[in-house]
Design a protein around this motif. Structure first.
Motif, short mmCIF file in Angstrom:
data_model
loop_
_atom_site.label_atom_id
_atom_site.label_comp_id
_atom_site.label_asym_id
_atom_site.label_seq_id
_atom_site.Cartn_x
_atom_site.Cartn_y
_atom_site.Cartn_z
N LYS A 1 -40.12 -8.10 5.12
CA LYS A 1 -40.20 -9.37 4.41
C LYS A 1 -38.80 -9.89 4.10
N VAL B 1 -43.65 -16.72 7.09
CA VAL B 1 -44.30 -15.50 7.57
C VAL B 1 -44.39 -15.46 9.08
N GLU C 1 -41.16 -14.06 10.19
CA GLU C 1 -41.07 -12.63 9.86
C GLU C 1 -41.89 -11.79 10.83
N SER D 1 -44.41 -10.20 -1.09
CA SER D 1 -44.65 -8.94 -0.38
C SER D 1 -46.13 -8.72 -0.07
N VAL E 1 -46.67 -4.21 5.28
CA VAL E 1 -45.33 -4.19 4.68
C VAL E 1 -44.86 -2.76 4.41
#
Length: 226
Positions: free
Chosen positions: A6, A48, A51, A92, A128
């Motif tokens: 993240k 996101v 990511e 997160s 994560v």
């Protein structure tokens, strides 16, 4: 699956969580910040997607903008636990996923977040916290774990071995445009195989989009019959 690193959350999410968005009008009660009244979700989608290198957090199907239906999801579900409620605006806990078959109204093919619903995930399947390489694959396109509890959730909570996912994984490997043909039709197959391993290796950080089902393909490039 692979671990999602993240980055910085979108400033609009920070402002919303801290109550720095537009104040209530005179005579109106202040609204408690929540996911349902966060209006800048496009900011979160963009972040996101970068990511995750344009792959669903669970099945690794494409979440390229405009290519397929996608949605934002909470790893720890918002409903059902106090923790989920507390984490609804925590970066997160926010990932992007495919629609997981929800658009078909066919419960037997639901997968990813659409099947998970409000059920909690094992920490080993939290994208994560995920440990890269902790799952393994087979020639039928299936993904498995040596941990019985994780294996159960792969099958029954995330549905990552349901037929639509298997078909797409195998097509990425054996299809007309799959990596098997890419390697075998190359003038230097072994060199091409090594190049693909480097491209897909999670230890080689990059912002570039990944091939769909990257870790299934990587497993076969390293341990399969390619």
């Amino acid at each position: 699956m692979r671990r999602i690193v993240k980055g910085e959350e979108p400033p609009s999410l920070t402002a919303h969580r801290e109550g720095r968005t537009a104040p209530a009008a005179d005579g109106e009660a202040a609204t408690t910040p929540s996911w349902s009244n966060y209006l800048q979700t496009d900011d979160a989608r963009w972040c996101v997607r970068q990511e995750q290198r344009q792959l669903c957090a669970f099945c690794q199907g494409s979440i390229e903008h405009g290519k397929r239906g996608i949605k934002l999801a909470h790893v720890v579900p918002q409903r059902g636990t106090e923790l989920g409620n507390d984490l609804q605006l925590r970066w997160s806990n926010i990932v992007e996923v495919c629609l997981g078959g929800q658009e078909t109204n066919r419960p037997r093919i639901l997968h990813c977040d659409s099947l998970q619903g409000n059920r909690p995930l094992s920490p080993q399947l939290d994208p994560v916290q995920f440990v890269n390489g902790s799952l393994y694959y087979n020639s039928d396109g299936e993904v498995h774990s040596l941990d019985p509890a994780v294996e159960h959730q792969l099958e029954h909570v995330l549905g990552l071995n349901r037929k639509p996912v298997l078909r797409k994984r195998l097509d990425a490997l054996d299809g007309e445009d799959g990596i098997k043909n890419l390697v075998n039709n190359s003038p230097a197959p072994e060199q091409k195989r090594r190049e693909l391993i480097t491209l897909l290796d999670p230890d080689n950080p990059s912002d570039a989009p990944l091939l769909e089902y990257a870790d299934f393909l990587l497993w076969h490039l390293r341990y399969g019959k390619l």
